[in-house]
Design a protein around this motif. Structure first.
Motif, PDB file in Angstrom:
ATOM      1  N   PRO A 141       0.805  -1.240   0.000  1.00 23.30           N
ATOM      2  CA  PRO A 141       0.000   0.000   0.000  1.00 23.30           C
ATOM      3  C   PRO A 141       0.832   1.281   0.000  1.00 23.30           C
ATOM      4  O   PRO A 141       0.294   2.343  -0.246  1.00 23.30           O
ATOM      5  CB  PRO A 141      -0.848  -0.115   1.270  1.00 23.30           C
ATOM      6  CG  PRO A 141      -0.333  -1.262   2.032  1.00 23.30           C
ATOM      7  CD  PRO A 141       0.500  -2.103   1.153  1.00 23.30           C
TER       8      PRO A 141
ATOM      9  N   PRO B 233      -4.212  -5.211   3.998  1.00 28.91           N
ATOM     10  CA  PRO B 233      -4.575  -3.814   3.745  1.00 28.91           C
ATOM     11  C   PRO B 233      -3.533  -2.812   4.259  1.00 28.91           C
ATOM     12  O   PRO B 233      -3.329  -1.781   3.638  1.00 28.91           O
ATOM     13  CB  PRO B 233      -5.898  -3.642   4.506  1.00 28.91           C
ATOM     14  CG  PRO B 233      -6.469  -5.013   4.619  1.00 28.91           C
ATOM     15  CD  PRO B 233      -5.306  -5.954   4.667  1.00 28.91           C
ATOM     16  N   ASP B 234      -2.850  -3.126   5.371  1.00 24.67           N
ATOM     17  CA  ASP B 234      -1.855  -2.187   5.899  1.00 24.67           C
ATOM     18  C   ASP B 234      -0.436  -2.508   5.442  1.00 24.67           C
ATOM     19  O   ASP B 234       0.518  -1.816   5.802  1.00 24.67           O
ATOM     20  CB  ASP B 234      -1.920  -2.140   7.439  1.00 24.67           C
ATOM     21  CG  ASP B 234      -1.491  -3.454   8.080  1.00 24.67           C
ATOM     22  OD1 ASP B 234      -1.179  -4.422   7.341  1.00 24.67           O
ATOM     23  OD2 ASP B 234      -1.468  -3.528   9.321  1.00 24.67           O
TER      24      ASP B 234
ATOM     25  N   SER C  79      -9.185 -10.057   4.057  1.00 29.59           N
ATOM     26  CA  SER C  79     -10.390  -9.234   4.184  1.00 29.59           C
ATOM     27  C   SER C  79     -10.072  -7.929   4.902  1.00 29.59           C
ATOM     28  O   SER C  79      -8.917  -7.677   5.245  1.00 29.59           O
ATOM     29  CB  SER C  79     -11.447  -9.983   4.988  1.00 29.59           C
ATOM     30  OG  SER C  79     -11.122  -9.898   6.370  1.00 29.59           O
ATOM     31  N   TYR C  80     -11.105  -7.119   5.170  1.00 28.06           N
ATOM     32  CA  TYR C  80     -10.959  -5.904   5.975  1.00 28.06           C
ATOM     33  C   TYR C  80     -10.254  -6.230   7.291  1.00 28.06           C
ATOM     34  O   TYR C  80     -10.476  -7.290   7.876  1.00 28.06           O
ATOM     35  CB  TYR C  80     -12.336  -5.262   6.239  1.00 28.06           C
ATOM     36  CG  TYR C  80     -13.303  -6.138   7.002  1.00 28.06           C
ATOM     37  CD1 TYR C  80     -14.125  -7.031   6.335  1.00 28.06           C
ATOM     38  CD2 TYR C  80     -13.375  -6.085   8.393  1.00 28.06           C
ATOM     39  CE1 TYR C  80     -15.001  -7.851   7.022  1.00 28.06           C
ATOM     40  CE2 TYR C  80     -14.260  -6.903   9.098  1.00 28.06           C
ATOM     41  CZ  TYR C  80     -15.065  -7.778   8.400  1.00 28.06           C
ATOM     42  OH  TYR C  80     -15.922  -8.585   9.082  1.00 28.06           O
ATOM     43  N   LEU C  81      -9.360  -5.310   7.700  1.00 28.28           N
ATOM     44  CA  LEU C  81      -8.597  -5.441   8.938  1.00 28.28           C
ATOM     45  C   LEU C  81      -7.759  -6.718   9.007  1.00 28.28           C
ATOM     46  O   LEU C  81      -7.340  -7.123  10.087  1.00 28.28           O
ATOM     47  CB  LEU C  81      -9.540  -5.381  10.158  1.00 28.28           C
ATOM     48  CG  LEU C  81     -10.249  -4.046  10.373  1.00 28.28           C
ATOM     49  CD1 LEU C  81     -11.438  -4.198  11.312  1.00 28.28           C
ATOM     50  CD2 LEU C  81      -9.277  -3.001  10.941  1.00 28.28           C
ATOM     51  N   ALA C  82      -7.529  -7.334   7.853  1.00 28.76           N
ATOM     52  CA  ALA C  82      -6.811  -8.611   7.796  1.00 28.76           C
ATOM     53  C   ALA C  82      -7.391  -9.606   8.808  1.00 28.76           C
ATOM     54  O   ALA C  82      -6.677 -10.394   9.409  1.00 28.76           O
ATOM     55  CB  ALA C  82      -5.306  -8.408   8.028  1.00 28.76           C
ATOM     56  N   ARG C  83      -8.712  -9.549   8.981  1.00 27.25           N
ATOM     57  CA  ARG C  83      -9.366 -10.422   9.959  1.00 27.25           C
ATOM     58  C   ARG C  83      -9.493 -11.850   9.425  1.00 27.25           C
ATOM     59  O   ARG C  83      -9.261 -12.811  10.138  1.00 27.25           O
ATOM     60  CB  ARG C  83     -10.754  -9.875  10.290  1.00 27.25           C
ATOM     61  CG  ARG C  83     -11.508 -10.753  11.267  1.00 27.25           C
ATOM     62  CD  ARG C  83     -12.515  -9.985  12.034  1.00 27.25           C
ATOM     63  NE  ARG C  83     -11.888  -8.898  12.780  1.00 27.25           N
ATOM     64  CZ  ARG C  83     -12.536  -7.854  13.286  1.00 27.25           C
ATOM     65  NH1 ARG C  83     -13.829  -7.746  13.121  1.00 27.25           N
ATOM     66  NH2 ARG C  83     -11.895  -6.929  13.954  1.00 27.25           N
TER      67      ARG C  83
ATOM     68  N   PRO D 133     -13.028  -1.813  -2.477  1.00 27.22           N
ATOM     69  CA  PRO D 133     -12.025  -0.955  -1.826  1.00 27.22           C
ATOM     70  C   PRO D 133     -11.951  -1.129  -0.305  1.00 27.22           C
ATOM     71  O   PRO D 133     -10.864  -1.080   0.258  1.00 27.22           O
ATOM     72  CB  PRO D 133     -12.487   0.462  -2.190  1.00 27.22           C
ATOM     73  CG  PRO D 133     -13.195   0.289  -3.495  1.00 27.22           C
ATOM     74  CD  PRO D 133     -13.875  -1.048  -3.413  1.00 27.22           C
ATOM     75  N   ASP D 134     -13.077  -1.370   0.369  1.00 24.73           N
ATOM     76  CA  ASP D 134     -13.029  -1.511   1.836  1.00 24.73           C
ATOM     77  C   ASP D 134     -12.948  -2.975   2.297  1.00 24.73           C
ATOM     78  O   ASP D 134     -12.993  -3.263   3.490  1.00 24.73           O
ATOM     79  CB  ASP D 134     -14.208  -0.787   2.505  1.00 24.73           C
ATOM     80  CG  ASP D 134     -15.553  -1.467   2.240  1.00 24.73           C
ATOM     81  OD1 ASP D 134     -15.564  -2.584   1.672  1.00 24.73           O
ATOM     82  OD2 ASP D 134     -16.574  -0.872   2.608  1.00 24.73           O
TER      83      ASP D 134
ATOM     84  N   THR E 166     -14.904  -5.393   2.479  1.00 20.46           N
ATOM     85  CA  THR E 166     -16.000  -6.074   3.169  1.00 20.46           C
ATOM     86  C   THR E 166     -16.640  -7.105   2.248  1.00 20.46           C
ATOM     87  O   THR E 166     -17.407  -7.946   2.693  1.00 20.46           O
ATOM     88  CB  THR E 166     -17.091  -5.095   3.641  1.00 20.46           C
ATOM     89  OG1 THR E 166     -17.562  -4.350   2.513  1.00 20.46           O
ATOM     90  CG2 THR E 166     -16.561  -4.143   4.693  1.00 20.46           C
ATOM     91  N   TYR E 167     -16.351  -7.010   0.964  1.00 15.67           N
ATOM     92  CA  TYR E 167     -16.828  -8.025   0.024  1.00 15.67           C
ATOM     93  C   TYR E 167     -15.841  -8.186  -1.111  1.00 15.67           C
ATOM     94  O   TYR E 167     -15.001  -7.309  -1.345  1.00 15.67           O
ATOM     95  CB  TYR E 167     -18.224  -7.687  -0.508  1.00 15.67           C
ATOM     96  CG  TYR E 167     -18.366  -6.392  -1.282  1.00 15.67           C
ATOM     97  CD1 TYR E 167     -18.400  -6.399  -2.670  1.00 15.67           C
ATOM     98  CD2 TYR E 167     -18.494  -5.176  -0.634  1.00 15.67           C
ATOM     99  CE1 TYR E 167     -18.567  -5.221  -3.385  1.00 15.67           C
ATOM    100  CE2 TYR E 167     -18.658  -3.992  -1.345  1.00 15.67           C
ATOM    101  CZ  TYR E 167     -18.694  -4.022  -2.723  1.00 15.67           C
ATOM    102  OH  TYR E 167     -18.848  -2.860  -3.426  1.00 15.67           O
TER     103      TYR E 167
END
Lengths: 61, 337
Positions: free
Chosen positions: B62, B103-104, B156-160, B201-202, B204-205
């Motif tokens: 990123p 994501p980070d 996924s979001y937050l690398a969860r 982009p976020d 969540t999907y």
């Protein structure tokens, strides 16, 4: 009569799209709420990491 | 605007990727070379040499500092974007089919191929985002996919979660901390492999594409299939566009499966569908073979496709693309004024 049938069909298509759009927007709203609760900074910024010189950016670990 | 043709590769493209600012495009090919291009004019920014086999996958971190690649030489590699310097090589017992940063940018995952004596795995490494730093050789996580091999995977979001697509058409959700399998759903037709998985982009999907000729939008949290896009050709790739609610699908019959008739008909087009209404709204021709990958500019201003024909085609969206609205979308926009 054909015209009337066509209009009914069109109306149903439009109704269906309206329903799909509302359903999608509702779900998106709930996802954004969830990300806010989680403090998902990058995700809420469209996947982009705010750079250090971005004013007012706050880091949430 | 006319598309820009990037003609630096000698063999089929396997993956193309924009950096987060969208000013660079990275491409990998069966010709062993990684290329970087300026997206606005198609000039070459640089090449990354070192891989000894076909390349399957590429991703950029990123911060646009680190580039990860993987291929048939059984290595996953990390490069410095600006200098082309090879920073790290991780070796495996089989090909690397997919790489992706979290994501980070602090984690990198790799999907390894199943081969005699080697199970299909998803491996994760902690990454130091500083190009000058030493990178670890230790895996922080290793998930074995013994049910059906993984073909694609991402964070996924937050690398969860790690969401993976499999050879048998299923999609799995793993806990990205401990690697535990949470769900596995039959998202695509049995035994028709999942060929791509790209994120909203976020995150969540995501959207998955498959040889079953469909693409699906899947909720990353529940793995529920939210949308289905039905086409008439096996799909290799699917992408979600920001700004407009579209998805772009790419595919086409592989040369060996093409009869002369269907080759003439040609299915080598990028297909645009409305993301919410699931209806096809347009096609873009150009490639002479299947589209192996489609990627969307992160700001939603264009897209590029990598073809079996060895070319990357870069398209900038025109006004008509942005202006197009369904009647109910126009209503909605007006209601929000």
């Amino acid at each position: 009569q054909d015209l009337a049938k066509k209009n009914t069909a069109n109306r149903q298509v439009v109704e269906q799209r309206r329903r799909l759009l509302q359903e999608w927007l509702g779900w998106r709203e709930s996802m954004i709420e969830m990300l806010k609760e989680e403090g998902a900074e990058i995700e809420l910024n469209g996947g982009k990491i705010r750079s250090e010189d971005d004013e007012g950016a706050e880091e949430i670990e | 605007m006319r598309p820009i043709l990037l003609s630096g590769h000698e063999r089929a493209l396997t993956q193309v990727k924009y950096n987060p600012d969208g000013d660079l495009i990275f491409s990998v090919s069966k010709d062993h070379v990684v290329c970087a291009w300026f997206s606005h004019n198609g000039e070459r920014f640089g090449t990354y040499h070192g891989h000894q086999g076909a390349l399957w996958t590429v991703d950029v971190d990123p911060h646009s500092k680190l580039l990860a690649t993987g291929g048939a030489d059984n290595t996953m590699r990390l490069w410095e974007v600006d200098t082309g310097k090879l920073l790290k090589t991780w070796e495996f017992g089989s090909s690397i089919k997919r790489v992706e940063f979290s994501p980070d940018g602090t984690q990198l995952l790799g999907v390894t191929e199943k081969r005699a004596g080697h199970l299909s795995t998803i491996v994760v490494y902690e990454i130091n985002p500083d190009p000058a730093a030493e990178q670890t050789s230790e895996q922080s996580l290793r998930i074995v996919c013994d049910e059906s091999k993984a073909t694609v995977a991402g964070f996924s979001y937050l690398a969860r979660y790690i969401i993976a697509g499999h050879e048998d058409g299923s999609v799995s959700q793993y806990d990205a901390k401990d690697g535990e399998l949470i769900y596995n759903v039959r998202a695509h037709d049995a035994d028709l492999q999942v060929t791509d998985l790209q994120w909203a982009p976020d995150r969540t999907y995501c959207i998955t594409s498959s040889k079953d000729k469909t693409a699906k939008i899947i909720d990353a949290g529940t793995l529920e299939v939210l949308k289905t896009y039905v086409t008439d050709t096996p799909l290799n790739s699917a992408a979600i566009t920001p700004i407009k609610d579209y998805v772009i699908l790419g595919g086409g019959q592989a040369a060996m499966d093409v009869t002369t008739t269907s080759a003439r008909q040609g299915k080598f087009e990028a297909r645009f569908y409305h993301k919410i209404f699931q209806e096809e709204i347009g096609r873009v021709r150009g490639h002479f073979g299947p589209l192996n990958y489609v990627a969307v500019h992160p700001q939603g201003t264009g897209y590029c496709s990598g073809g079996e024909d060895g070319y990357v085609r870069v398209h900038h969206f025109d006004k008509a693309y942005f202006d197009f609205l369904y009647e109910v979308e126009r209503e909605q926009a007006q209601a929000n004024l």
